[in-house]
Design a protein around this motif. Structure first.
Motif, PDB file in Angstrom:
ATOM      1  N   THR A   9      27.328 165.228  18.425  1.00  0.00           N
ATOM      2  CA  THR A   9      27.689 166.576  18.434  1.00  0.00           C
ATOM      3  C   THR A   9      26.771 167.158  19.430  1.00  0.00           C
ATOM      4  O   THR A   9      25.581 167.061  19.677  1.00  0.00           O
ATOM      5  N   GLY A  11      25.925 170.592  19.647  1.00  0.00           N
ATOM      6  CA  GLY A  11      25.623 172.062  19.254  1.00  0.00           C
ATOM      7  C   GLY A  11      24.078 172.144  19.718  1.00  0.00           C
ATOM      8  O   GLY A  11      23.226 171.502  19.800  1.00  0.00           O
ATOM      9  N   VAL A  14      20.101 175.527  15.571  1.00  0.00           N
ATOM     10  CA  VAL A  14      19.731 174.916  14.168  1.00  0.00           C
ATOM     11  C   VAL A  14      19.654 176.309  13.357  1.00  0.00           C
ATOM     12  O   VAL A  14      18.782 176.923  13.389  1.00  0.00           O
ATOM     13  N   PRO A  15      20.758 176.443  12.368  1.00  0.00           N
ATOM     14  CA  PRO A  15      21.924 175.752  12.199  1.00  0.00           C
ATOM     15  C   PRO A  15      22.713 175.670  13.098  1.00  0.00           C
ATOM     16  O   PRO A  15      22.863 176.714  13.842  1.00  0.00           O
ATOM     17  N   SER A  16      23.786 174.796  13.187  1.00  0.00           N
ATOM     18  CA  SER A  16      24.641 174.919  14.027  1.00  0.00           C
ATOM     19  C   SER A  16      26.226 174.821  13.770  1.00  0.00           C
ATOM     20  O   SER A  16      26.352 174.068  12.766  1.00  0.00           O
ATOM     21  N   THR A  18      28.744 173.779  15.125  1.00  0.00           N
ATOM     22  CA  THR A  18      29.405 172.487  15.563  1.00  0.00           C
ATOM     23  C   THR A  18      28.699 171.343  14.867  1.00  0.00           C
ATOM     24  O   THR A  18      29.688 170.298  14.516  1.00  0.00           O
ATOM     25  N   ARG A  19      27.575 171.309  14.493  1.00  0.00           N
ATOM     26  CA  ARG A  19      26.935 170.200  13.525  1.00  0.00           C
ATOM     27  C   ARG A  19      27.505 170.405  12.198  1.00  0.00           C
ATOM     28  O   ARG A  19      27.772 169.307  11.551  1.00  0.00           O
ATOM     29  N   ALA A  22      30.749 168.787  12.356  1.00  0.00           N
ATOM     30  CA  ALA A  22      30.563 167.232  12.277  1.00  0.00           C
ATOM     31  C   ALA A  22      30.270 166.692  11.178  1.00  0.00           C
ATOM     32  O   ALA A  22      30.913 165.592  10.682  1.00  0.00           O
ATOM     33  N   ASP A  23      29.325 167.337  10.371  1.00  0.00           N
ATOM     34  CA  ASP A  23      29.035 166.772   9.135  1.00  0.00           C
ATOM     35  C   ASP A  23      30.252 166.750   8.152  1.00  0.00           C
ATOM     36  O   ASP A  23      30.629 165.738   7.455  1.00  0.00           O
ATOM     37  N   PHE A  44      24.720 159.746  13.658  1.00  0.00           N
ATOM     38  CA  PHE A  44      24.586 160.949  14.262  1.00  0.00           C
ATOM     39  C   PHE A  44      23.871 161.035  15.620  1.00  0.00           C
ATOM     40  O   PHE A  44      22.651 160.242  15.667  1.00  0.00           O
ATOM     41  N   GLU A  46      22.398 163.801  18.294  1.00  0.00           N
ATOM     42  CA  GLU A  46      22.377 165.345  18.339  1.00  0.00           C
ATOM     43  C   GLU A  46      21.967 165.429  19.847  1.00  0.00           C
ATOM     44  O   GLU A  46      20.786 165.002  20.296  1.00  0.00           O
TER      45      GLU A  46
END
Length: 222
Positions: A9, A11, A14-16, A18-19, A22-23, A44, A46
């Protein structure tokens, strides 16, 4: 046997979003594997955490740090890959491209890959077909039929959830295809795919440099 996928990912915050996407893709893929009675582990990556190392790799002629070497080996040994990027200027992010440029050219050969992207507007949805699929086709990966694009307004929608579930089912089927699963009746023989390499190990049959230079006088005479 527990299979393993790697989720990459790109991204930057934080937060993202994109993440977040992905999650959701990782969770859905694990759920699909569980429904088939199989275990699926997820790692993962990052990319923002190794941004400086990727930049150093590019300007040093491809000398990886220990962390990059570890990540290259992780990707090369995975049974499947989820690749998620934010969209910048109509394409995948530079950080995303830098990471895949840092992989060995054979590290993803025959590997099932799910591509996904996030952006502020649905106008960028073609990034999946015009940028990401060509990239992974070049790397000789097996990209699942369904890509997942999520604009800001898509999060929480039923349509996005459906696309995630469909793409996750396709990826899980390919990752588990050695057990007889497949997408649309197609079951690739992953065991017979070309050899994958991480690019971090020296081949045992490398010709010694001295032998390569045997008989060479050290000048430019024909």
């Amino acid at each position: 046997m527990t299979r393993r996928i790697v989720v990459v990912t790109a991204g930057l915050t934080v937060p993202s979003s994109t993440r977040l996407l992905a999650d959701q893709l990782a969770e859905a893929t694990q759920a699909q594997a569980t429904a088939r009675g199989e275990a699926l582990a997820v790692d993962f990556v990052e990319l923002r955490e190794v941004a400086a190392e990727l930049a150093a790799f590019m300007v040093t002629g491809g000398v990886p740090t220990p962390r990059l070497t570890e990540l290259r080996e992780l990707v090369a040994s995975a049974d499947g890959l989820v690749a998620v990027t934010p969209v910048f200027n109509g394409g995948y992010s530079g950080l995303f491209k830098m990471f895949f440029d840092a992989l060995d050219k054979d590290s993803l050969t025959g590997t099932p890959v799910l591509v996904a992207a996030t952006a502020g507007s649905a106008r960028h949805s073609l990034v999946l077909d015009h940028a990401m699929r060509p990239l992974f086709a070049y790397l000789r990966a097996v990209v699942v039929p369904t890509g997942v694009f999520a604009a800001t307004e898509d999060f929480g929608s039923h349509g996005l959830s459906e696309r995630i579930s469909r793409a996750a089912a396709e990826l899980a089927a390919l990752v588990l295809s050695q057990d007889g699963y497949g997408v649309g009746g197609f079951v690739p023989d992953l065991a017979a795919r070309p050899r994958r390499t991480s690019g971090t190990q020296v081949e045992a049959d490398v010709t010694p440099f001295g032998e390569l230079l045997r008989g060479h006088a050290g000048d430019n005479a024909p």
